[in-house]
Design a protein around this motif. Structure first.
Motif, PDB file in Angstrom:
ATOM      1  N   ASP A 144     -48.227 -65.199   9.076  1.00 23.36           N
ATOM      2  CA  ASP A 144     -47.169 -65.899   8.358  1.00 23.36           C
ATOM      3  C   ASP A 144     -47.366 -67.410   8.352  1.00 23.36           C
ATOM      4  O   ASP A 144     -46.934 -68.087   7.405  1.00 23.36           O
ATOM      5  N   GLU A 145     -47.991 -67.942   9.398  1.00 28.98           N
ATOM      6  CA  GLU A 145     -48.133 -69.393   9.520  1.00 28.98           C
ATOM      7  C   GLU A 145     -49.504 -69.895   9.071  1.00 28.98           C
ATOM      8  O   GLU A 145     -49.874 -71.029   9.363  1.00 28.98           O
ATOM      9  N   ALA A 146     -50.254 -69.079   8.356  1.00 31.15           N
ATOM     10  CA  ALA A 146     -51.610 -69.474   7.960  1.00 31.15           C
ATOM     11  C   ALA A 146     -51.614 -70.758   7.134  1.00 31.15           C
ATOM     12  O   ALA A 146     -52.448 -71.648   7.353  1.00 31.15           O
ATOM     13  N   ASP A 147     -50.700 -70.875   6.177  1.00 28.27           N
ATOM     14  CA  ASP A 147     -50.657 -72.084   5.346  1.00 28.27           C
ATOM     15  C   ASP A 147     -50.314 -73.307   6.182  1.00 28.27           C
ATOM     16  O   ASP A 147     -50.925 -74.373   6.030  1.00 28.27           O
ATOM     17  N   ARG A 148     -49.333 -73.150   7.066  1.00 26.36           N
ATOM     18  CA  ARG A 148     -48.971 -74.247   7.961  1.00 26.36           C
ATOM     19  C   ARG A 148     -50.152 -74.636   8.844  1.00 26.36           C
ATOM     20  O   ARG A 148     -50.435 -75.815   9.054  1.00 26.36           O
ATOM     21  N   ALA A 149     -50.839 -73.616   9.368  1.00 24.52           N
ATOM     22  CA  ALA A 149     -51.981 -73.874  10.245  1.00 24.52           C
ATOM     23  C   ALA A 149     -53.087 -74.611   9.503  1.00 24.52           C
ATOM     24  O   ALA A 149     -53.757 -75.492  10.058  1.00 24.52           O
ATOM     25  N   MET A 150     -53.296 -74.264   8.235  1.00 25.60           N
ATOM     26  CA  MET A 150     -54.329 -74.941   7.455  1.00 25.60           C
ATOM     27  C   MET A 150     -53.972 -76.404   7.244  1.00 25.60           C
ATOM     28  O   MET A 150     -54.845 -77.280   7.323  1.00 25.60           O
ATOM     29  N   LEU A 200     -51.610 -53.147  24.530  1.00 20.55           N
ATOM     30  CA  LEU A 200     -51.149 -54.454  24.067  1.00 20.55           C
ATOM     31  C   LEU A 200     -50.661 -54.389  22.625  1.00 20.55           C
ATOM     32  O   LEU A 200     -49.590 -54.906  22.286  1.00 20.55           O
ATOM     33  N   CYS A 201     -51.453 -53.766  21.776  1.00 20.31           N
ATOM     34  CA  CYS A 201     -51.114 -53.734  20.344  1.00 20.31           C
ATOM     35  C   CYS A 201     -49.908 -52.855  20.048  1.00 20.31           C
ATOM     36  O   CYS A 201     -49.337 -52.934  18.943  1.00 20.31           O
ATOM     37  N   GLY A 202     -49.492 -52.027  21.012  1.00 20.64           N
ATOM     38  CA  GLY A 202     -48.284 -51.235  20.842  1.00 20.64           C
ATOM     39  C   GLY A 202     -47.022 -51.954  21.269  1.00 20.64           C
ATOM     40  O   GLY A 202     -45.907 -51.448  21.064  1.00 20.64           O
ATOM     41  N   ASP A 203     -47.175 -53.140  21.843  1.00 23.67           N
ATOM     42  CA  ASP A 203     -46.046 -53.950  22.315  1.00 23.67           C
ATOM     43  C   ASP A 203     -45.438 -54.685  21.119  1.00 23.67           C
ATOM     44  O   ASP A 203     -46.132 -55.407  20.393  1.00 23.67           O
ATOM     45  N   ASP A 204     -44.121 -54.519  20.921  1.00 20.13           N
ATOM     46  CA  ASP A 204     -43.465 -55.150  19.776  1.00 20.13           C
ATOM     47  C   ASP A 204     -43.594 -56.672  19.794  1.00 20.13           C
ATOM     48  O   ASP A 204     -43.706 -57.302  18.739  1.00 20.13           O
ATOM     49  N   ARG A 205     -43.577 -57.256  20.985  1.00 15.35           N
ATOM     50  CA  ARG A 205     -43.712 -58.718  21.064  1.00 15.35           C
ATOM     51  C   ARG A 205     -45.111 -59.162  20.646  1.00 15.35           C
ATOM     52  O   ARG A 205     -45.280 -60.190  19.987  1.00 15.35           O
ATOM     53  N   VAL A 206     -46.102 -58.384  21.018  1.00 17.14           N
ATOM     54  CA  VAL A 206     -47.474 -58.709  20.613  1.00 17.14           C
ATOM     55  C   VAL A 206     -47.621 -58.534  19.102  1.00 17.14           C
ATOM     56  O   VAL A 206     -48.266 -59.353  18.434  1.00 17.14           O
ATOM     57  N   LYS A 207     -47.018 -57.492  18.566  1.00 17.07           N
ATOM     58  CA  LYS A 207     -47.040 -57.307  17.115  1.00 17.07           C
ATOM     59  C   LYS A 207     -46.421 -58.512  16.411  1.00 17.07           C
ATOM     60  O   LYS A 207     -46.932 -58.984  15.388  1.00 17.07           O
ATOM     61  N   THR A 208     -45.322 -59.003  16.962  1.00 19.86           N
ATOM     62  CA  THR A 208     -44.673 -60.184  16.384  1.00 19.86           C
ATOM     63  C   THR A 208     -45.602 -61.384  16.426  1.00 19.86           C
ATOM     64  O   THR A 208     -45.724 -62.132  15.449  1.00 19.86           O
ATOM     65  N   ALA A 209     -46.265 -61.585  17.562  1.00 20.14           N
ATOM     66  CA  ALA A 209     -47.176 -62.726  17.708  1.00 20.14           C
ATOM     67  C   ALA A 209     -48.319 -62.648  16.711  1.00 20.14           C
ATOM     68  O   ALA A 209     -48.716 -63.658  16.111  1.00 20.14           O
ATOM     69  N   LYS A 218     -46.913 -80.483  23.358  1.00 20.37           N
ATOM     70  CA  LYS A 218     -45.534 -80.687  23.835  1.00 20.37           C
ATOM     71  C   LYS A 218     -44.526 -80.208  22.798  1.00 20.37           C
ATOM     72  O   LYS A 218     -43.526 -79.569  23.136  1.00 20.37           O
ATOM     73  N   GLU A 219     -44.794 -80.527  21.534  1.00 19.45           N
ATOM     74  CA  GLU A 219     -43.882 -80.104  20.465  1.00 19.45           C
ATOM     75  C   GLU A 219     -43.763 -78.587  20.406  1.00 19.45           C
ATOM     76  O   GLU A 219     -42.687 -78.049  20.107  1.00 19.45           O
ATOM     77  N   TYR A 220     -44.832 -77.884  20.733  1.00 23.94           N
ATOM     78  CA  TYR A 220     -44.836 -76.424  20.643  1.00 23.94           C
ATOM     79  C   TYR A 220     -44.413 -75.749  21.943  1.00 23.94           C
ATOM     80  O   TYR A 220     -44.580 -74.540  22.082  1.00 23.94           O
ATOM     81  N   GLY A 221     -43.891 -76.519  22.889  1.00 24.09           N
ATOM     82  CA  GLY A 221     -43.229 -75.896  24.026  1.00 24.09           C
ATOM     83  C   GLY A 221     -43.774 -76.167  25.406  1.00 24.09           C
ATOM     84  O   GLY A 221     -43.166 -75.767  26.399  1.00 24.09           O
ATOM     85  N   LEU A 222     -44.918 -76.831  25.533  1.00 21.27           N
ATOM     86  CA  LEU A 222     -45.455 -77.080  26.868  1.00 21.27           C
ATOM     87  C   LEU A 222     -44.839 -78.341  27.470  1.00 21.27           C
ATOM     88  O   LEU A 222     -44.695 -79.362  26.790  1.00 21.27           O
ATOM     89  N   THR A 223     -44.484 -78.274  28.718  1.00 22.11           N
ATOM     90  CA  THR A 223     -43.915 -79.441  29.404  1.00 22.11           C
ATOM     91  C   THR A 223     -44.914 -80.095  30.354  1.00 22.11           C
ATOM     92  O   THR A 223     -44.770 -81.262  30.704  1.00 22.11           O
ATOM     93  N   LEU A 267     -50.746 -70.775  20.789  1.00 27.75           N
ATOM     94  CA  LEU A 267     -49.591 -71.240  21.553  1.00 27.75           C
ATOM     95  C   LEU A 267     -48.296 -70.976  20.784  1.00 27.75           C
ATOM     96  O   LEU A 267     -47.319 -70.450  21.350  1.00 27.75           O
ATOM     97  N   ARG A 268     -48.262 -71.325  19.507  1.00 24.29           N
ATOM     98  CA  ARG A 268     -47.038 -71.119  18.728  1.00 24.29           C
ATOM     99  C   ARG A 268     -46.681 -69.637  18.648  1.00 24.29           C
ATOM    100  O   ARG A 268     -45.504 -69.257  18.734  1.00 24.29           O
ATOM    101  N   ALA A 269     -47.683 -68.783  18.493  1.00 23.60           N
ATOM    102  CA  ALA A 269     -47.424 -67.348  18.394  1.00 23.60           C
ATOM    103  C   ALA A 269     -46.848 -66.794  19.695  1.00 23.60           C
ATOM    104  O   ALA A 269     -45.902 -65.991  19.676  1.00 23.60           O
TER     105      ALA A 269
END
Length: 416
Positions: A31-37, A16-25, A65-70, A137-139
């Motif tokens: 990167d979003e720590a301040d926003r999350a706080m 899992l940790c070798g997957d580029d998409r997982v690394k991005t997540a 819903k805002e973060y993508g769930l319908t 969810l956002r990640a």
């Protein structure tokens, strides 16, 4: 004994940790720590007492819903449930954080910041859990990760106190297919909760007619005296240390004046154990002691007529089921594997009382993990939260979730 991480799960996490998409997540969580706080503060400042979680629930539904769930619903219990679909053939994992707080309506919830410390009732328990869940969810969305299994993002009601995990019970009432569960409910990422401490709670009231302390003496039994007898009878119960089993009379009230034979006395009793048969045996002893105390008090006053006899009224006010997950449980292994992959030591693997009690009692793979940062003085007006390294919470939950549900094209451990 601390469970051992299997080589198979270790290899799964390495992949899992070798997957580029997982690394991005994982990087999104940093990167979003301040926003999350800021989101954690926002959530914390919305009143959400147990049994009145509606306003906060509506906001969590809006954010999902805002973060993508319908597919987002608020079910009849008040739970907010959003589904992030997988391929349609995989297992279903619920990631849950409770909506309610212990603080009554009208409490000043304004959060005060001092550096990386944030002061406010409920800022940690459990605004941090909801923040971590939303970050996962956002990640996933920002990294474009598709999964084999579905993930339910759930804000549960009634986790605290007399809420009696009613939201978790509703989630597992048989109306949904859920193959695994992960609660986000403590900041401490160094602790994994793999067992459910069961709690049976009773309100026991002794009731009679009462009377004058002098004029009716000898003809009227006292509810308070009977309650004192009951307390004395259970005070020296010998309980096992393993499994740890406890009890306490948490509250007591009754009587009207100093010169009155009490007509009523009431206590709330809390009993706990991780082993259900042991808990049930303790419960039987305690309830029998109260019955016997009433019998003895009535017998002590043979001149009392039937109308003045005391009676015991029993009302169960809490039933949190017990359970224990084995070392090879997919949820336990996924949490240990995620910690190992992040370089975090699992300092404690232990039991607690959370929303995970319900699925654990049903033998469904379940775990409770930390949300990142650190909470102090929870359940008090002086509660505060240290945001240092809070990104580790959603990173932990994200990796554990992917290990359990699998990426698109692979089977997760819940399906293995």
């Amino acid at each position: 004994m601390k469970p051992t991480l299997s080589e198979a799960m270790k290899a799964r996490l390495a992949d899992l940790c070798g997957d580029d998409r997982v690394k991005t997540a994982l990087q999104v969580c940093v990167d979003e720590a301040d926003r999350a706080m800021e989101e954690q503060i926002h959530i914390s400042e919305i009143e959400s007492p147990t049994f009145a979680e509606g306003v906060r629930g509506e906001e969590i539904a809006r954010l999902l819903k805002e973060y993508g769930l319908t597919d987002v619903v608020i079910d009849p219990s008040g739970n907010v449930v959003g589904r992030r679909p997988g391929t349609g053939s995989g297992p279903v994992l619920a990631i849950a954080a409770h909506l309610d707080t212990v603080f009554p309506a009208g409490t000043n919830l304004k959060v005060r910041k001092e550096g990386h410390l944030y002061y406010g009732p409920g800022i940690g328990d459990n605004a941090s859990g909801l923040r971590s869940m939303l970050q996962v969810l956002r990640a996933l969305e920002k990294a474009g990760i598709e999964t084999d299994g579905d993930i339910l993002f759930v804000g549960t009601v009634g986790e605290e106190g007399n809420g009696d995990i009613r939201g978790a019970k509703a989630l597992f009432d048989g109306s949904r297919k859920i193959d695994g569960f992960m609660a986000l409910d403590m900041a401490d990422v160094f602790t994994v909760q793999n067992g459910a401490t069961g709690a049976h709670r009773w309100r026991l009231a002794i009731e009679g007619e009462g009377g004058h302390s002098y004029l009716d003496y000898g003809h009227v039994p006292s509810a308070i005296h009977a309650m004192c007898r009951a307390g004395a009878m259970i005070a020296d119960l010998d309980l096992p240390e393993d499994p740890k089993t406890t009890y306490t009379i948490g509250t007591i009230k009754g009587g009207t004046t100093v010169n009155t034979i009490a007509a009523r006395c009431e206590v709330d009793v809390d009993m706990r154990s991780v082993d259900l048969p042991t808990l049930e045996a303790l419960e039987a002893k305690v309830l029998a002691a109260f019955e016997e105390a009433v019998r003895i008090e009535n017998a002590h006053w043979p001149k009392a007529d039937e109308a003045h006899q005391l009676k015991l009224v029993k009302t169960q006010i809490g039933n949190r089921p017990a359970g224990m997950r084995p070392a090879d449980c997919p949820a336990v292994q996924a949490a240990l594997g995620a910690l190992d992959a992040l370089g975090i030591e699992a300092r404690h693997v232990k039991c607690s009382s959370t929303d995970a009690n319900q699925p654990m009692s049903l033998n469904i793979p379940a775990i409770c993990v930390g949300t990142g940062g650190e909470t102090f003085l929870e359940h008090s007006l002086k509660e505060y939260f240290d945001s240092t390294d809070m990104h580790l919470g959603p990173q932990l939950a994200l990796l554990a979730a992917l290990a359990m549900v699998g990426r698109k094209g692979e089977k997760g451990s819940l399906a293995a």
